[in-house]
Design a protein around this motif. Structure first.
Motif, PDB file in Angstrom:
ATOM      1  N   ILE B  46       0.833  -1.135   0.084  1.00 42.80           N
ATOM      2  CA  ILE B  46      -0.002  -0.192   0.022  1.00 42.80           C
ATOM      3  C   ILE B  46       0.852   1.314   0.218  1.00 42.80           C
ATOM      4  O   ILE B  46       1.846   1.333   0.916  1.00 42.80           O
ATOM      5  CB  ILE B  46      -0.909  -0.034   1.353  1.00 42.80           C
ATOM      6  CG1 ILE B  46      -2.096  -1.084   1.164  1.00 42.80           C
ATOM      7  CG2 ILE B  46      -1.490   1.453   1.537  1.00 42.80           C
ATOM      8  CD1 ILE B  46      -3.202  -0.839   0.362  1.00 42.80           C
ATOM      9  N   ASN B  48      -0.693   4.426  -0.321  1.00 40.05           N
ATOM     10  CA  ASN B  48      -1.407   5.708   0.438  1.00 40.05           C
ATOM     11  C   ASN B  48      -2.449   5.005   1.499  1.00 40.05           C
ATOM     12  O   ASN B  48      -3.475   4.544   1.038  1.00 40.05           O
ATOM     13  CB  ASN B  48      -2.154   6.439  -0.621  1.00 40.05           C
ATOM     14  CG  ASN B  48      -2.963   7.570  -0.001  1.00 40.05           C
ATOM     15  OD1 ASN B  48      -3.377   7.620   1.073  1.00 40.05           O
ATOM     16  ND2 ASN B  48      -2.975   8.628  -0.500  1.00 40.05           N
ATOM     17  N   HIS B  55       0.848   1.010  -3.909  1.00 41.29           N
ATOM     18  CA  HIS B  55       1.895   1.949  -4.396  1.00 41.29           C
ATOM     19  C   HIS B  55       2.273   1.895  -5.949  1.00 41.29           C
ATOM     20  O   HIS B  55       2.508   0.667  -6.452  1.00 41.29           O
ATOM     21  CB  HIS B  55       3.138   1.574  -3.401  1.00 41.29           C
ATOM     22  CG  HIS B  55       4.265   2.428  -3.418  1.00 41.29           C
ATOM     23  ND1 HIS B  55       5.112   2.530  -4.586  1.00 41.29           N
ATOM     24  CD2 HIS B  55       4.822   3.166  -2.436  1.00 41.29           C
ATOM     25  CE1 HIS B  55       6.105   3.487  -4.089  1.00 41.29           C
ATOM     26  NE2 HIS B  55       5.835   4.025  -2.950  1.00 41.29           N
ATOM     27  N   GLY B  56       2.597   3.037  -6.502  1.00 38.65           N
ATOM     28  CA  GLY B  56       2.947   3.067  -7.706  1.00 38.65           C
ATOM     29  C   GLY B  56       4.146   2.209  -8.110  1.00 38.65           C
ATOM     30  O   GLY B  56       4.072   1.800  -9.208  1.00 38.65           O
ATOM     31  N   GLY B  57       5.029   2.393  -7.211  1.00 37.58           N
ATOM     32  CA  GLY B  57       6.392   1.782  -7.490  1.00 37.58           C
ATOM     33  C   GLY B  57       6.195   0.281  -7.294  1.00 37.58           C
ATOM     34  O   GLY B  57       6.632  -0.320  -8.388  1.00 37.58           O
ATOM     35  N   ALA B  58       5.294  -0.369  -6.695  1.00 35.25           N
ATOM     36  CA  ALA B  58       4.956  -1.892  -6.581  1.00 35.25           C
ATOM     37  C   ALA B  58       4.221  -2.038  -7.668  1.00 35.25           C
ATOM     38  O   ALA B  58       4.670  -3.261  -8.420  1.00 35.25           O
ATOM     39  CB  ALA B  58       4.117  -2.208  -5.362  1.00 35.25           C
ATOM     40  N   GLY B  60       4.477  -0.464 -10.649  1.00 33.29           N
ATOM     41  CA  GLY B  60       5.251  -0.535 -11.840  1.00 33.29           C
ATOM     42  C   GLY B  60       6.105  -1.667 -11.946  1.00 33.29           C
ATOM     43  O   GLY B  60       6.629  -2.092 -12.911  1.00 33.29           O
ATOM     44  N   ALA B  61       6.720  -2.015 -10.888  1.00 32.45           N
ATOM     45  CA  ALA B  61       7.822  -3.177 -10.649  1.00 32.45           C
ATOM     46  C   ALA B  61       7.174  -4.482 -11.001  1.00 32.45           C
ATOM     47  O   ALA B  61       7.693  -5.103 -11.803  1.00 32.45           O
ATOM     48  CB  ALA B  61       8.608  -3.091  -9.273  1.00 32.45           C
ATOM     49  N   GLU B  64       6.779  -4.224 -14.820  1.00 29.79           N
ATOM     50  CA  GLU B  64       8.125  -4.438 -15.463  1.00 29.79           C
ATOM     51  C   GLU B  64       8.792  -6.103 -15.299  1.00 29.79           C
ATOM     52  O   GLU B  64       8.925  -6.603 -16.362  1.00 29.79           O
ATOM     53  CB  GLU B  64       9.000  -3.710 -14.851  1.00 29.79           C
ATOM     54  CG  GLU B  64      10.257  -3.254 -15.496  1.00 29.79           C
ATOM     55  CD  GLU B  64      11.128  -2.296 -14.655  1.00 29.79           C
ATOM     56  OE1 GLU B  64      10.643  -1.238 -14.146  1.00 29.79           O
ATOM     57  OE2 GLU B  64      12.495  -2.608 -14.500  1.00 29.79           O
ATOM     58  N   ILE B  88       5.077   4.338 -17.789  1.00 24.91           N
ATOM     59  CA  ILE B  88       4.224   3.856 -17.162  1.00 24.91           C
ATOM     60  C   ILE B  88       2.929   4.909 -16.878  1.00 24.91           C
ATOM     61  O   ILE B  88       3.116   6.040 -16.422  1.00 24.91           O
ATOM     62  CB  ILE B  88       4.539   3.384 -15.783  1.00 24.91           C
ATOM     63  CG1 ILE B  88       5.685   2.453 -15.713  1.00 24.91           C
ATOM     64  CG2 ILE B  88       3.437   2.769 -14.948  1.00 24.91           C
ATOM     65  CD1 ILE B  88       6.340   2.068 -14.261  1.00 24.91           C
ATOM     66  N   ASP B  89       1.659   4.412 -17.275  1.00 25.73           N
ATOM     67  CA  ASP B  89       0.549   5.607 -17.204  1.00 25.73           C
ATOM     68  C   ASP B  89      -0.293   4.949 -16.138  1.00 25.73           C
ATOM     69  O   ASP B  89      -0.698   3.654 -16.001  1.00 25.73           O
ATOM     70  CB  ASP B  89      -0.199   5.466 -18.512  1.00 25.73           C
ATOM     71  CG  ASP B  89       0.631   6.321 -19.391  1.00 25.73           C
ATOM     72  OD1 ASP B  89       1.156   7.372 -18.989  1.00 25.73           O
ATOM     73  OD2 ASP B  89       0.632   6.012 -20.516  1.00 25.73           O
ATOM     74  N   TYR B  90      -0.520   5.473 -14.996  1.00 27.21           N
ATOM     75  CA  TYR B  90      -1.299   5.192 -13.893  1.00 27.21           C
ATOM     76  C   TYR B  90      -2.885   5.752 -14.225  1.00 27.21           C
ATOM     77  O   TYR B  90      -3.255   6.692 -14.144  1.00 27.21           O
ATOM     78  CB  TYR B  90      -0.924   5.619 -12.718  1.00 27.21           C
ATOM     79  CG  TYR B  90       0.404   5.144 -12.227  1.00 27.21           C
ATOM     80  CD1 TYR B  90       0.512   3.734 -11.542  1.00 27.21           C
ATOM     81  CD2 TYR B  90       1.536   5.808 -12.639  1.00 27.21           C
ATOM     82  CE1 TYR B  90       1.662   3.355 -11.210  1.00 27.21           C
ATOM     83  CE2 TYR B  90       2.888   5.037 -12.155  1.00 27.21           C
ATOM     84  CZ  TYR B  90       2.978   3.939 -11.414  1.00 27.21           C
ATOM     85  OH  TYR B  90       4.079   3.427 -11.086  1.00 27.21           O
TER      86      TYR B  90
END
Lengths: 125, 143
Positions: B46, B48, B55-58, B60-61, B64, B88-90
């Motif tokens: 999470i 937020n 989480h955007g990083g999670a 995104g990873a 990938e 990456i587009d969220y």
């Protein structure tokens, strides 16, 4: 077994997203929470195994709801970057009260639904 | 049957080569030669807690990883491809539930592959995140 090699791109993705997000949050006057709109990353070279990676992010332009952030991931020398990124973030609070209150945040973290206990059908890692 | 277990073994081997994928708990779902990866919900991904958004990083990873694993299925003998540039587009907030992703190799040249990845939760037609990127394909003469 696997020898520890260079870190995977995804780790840098997460690091750059986090660093850029924090730069975006702090760029708004009242520390608004944000969501990533888009993130583009260039991977310049493989990271040195075992070395700590530092991410530096700069919100170079902030409008009412959007922050534009550039970030660099390096191992101590900014001029020899591992990766660099460009991202945009949007505020998500939309006037929610208590967003910036650390006590409410702590409570929200405690109230997070726990992961389902069922075993993943695939790997048991 | 045997084709499926063959693909499954290949995918699991590729995933095992990515420790970060393991720490995110990513596992495969295979239908014929179609690969779907699953990012199981866990409180530690999470980003937020107030919105309970992933989480955007999670995410995104995760996308990938999906691209890398899809590429590794072309030739499992080679080391994993390396990302050159990704975008990456969220599109939607990641809800606290399992996320799925599927990758399409748009073009595979001798050195570079262009890959697109979609991630969704409730509905394939409403992706939460889209990745597209270029990956450097490992070849025998390197490493």
């Amino acid at each position: 077994m696997l020898k520890p090699k260079s870190c995977m791109g995804g780790v840098l993705t997460a690091l750059l997203d986090q660093a850029s997000g924090l730069a975006a949050v702090s760029s708004f006057e009242d520390m608004q929470p944000v969501a990533t709109l888009d993130l583009r990353i260039d991977y310049m070279r493989a990271a040195t195994p075992g070395k700590t990676i530092i991410a530096e992010a700069h919100a170079y332009k902030t409008t009412r709801h959007i922050a534009f952030v550039r970030a660099v991931a390096h191992e101590g020398d900014v001029d020899n970057p591992v990766a660099s990124s460009q991202a945009s973030f949007m505020t998500t609070a939309s006037g929610r009260p208590g967003m910036g209150n650390p006590m409410e945040r702590t409570k929200a973290i405690k109230d997070l639904p726990s992961a389902t206990k069922e075993d993943p059908k695939g790997d048991k890692s | 049957m045997s084709a499926k277990s063959d693909t499954e073994a290949k995918v699991k081997e590729a995933l095992a080569r990515i420790p970060f994928a393991k720490s995110l708990g990513i596992y495969p779902l295979i239908m014929g030669d179609e690969l779907t990866l699953v990012l199981p919900y866990a409180p530690h991904i999470i980003g937020n807690p107030m919105l309970k958004a992933l989480h955007g990083g999670a995410v995104g990873a995760f996308l990938e990883t999906t691209a890398l694993v899809q590429l590794s299925m072309v030739d499992t003998e080679l080391p994993l491809s390396k990302p050159i540039g990704i975008n990456i587009d969220y599109l939607r907030r990641g809800k606290p539930q399992d996320t799925y992703a599927r990758a399409v190799i748009a073009r595979k040249g001798s050195r570079v592959a262009n890959v697109r990845v979609n991630a969704w939760q409730d509905n394939v037609a409403s992706p939460i995140t889209i990745l597209h990127g270029n990956f450097l394909i490992s070849s025998d003469d390197k490493k």
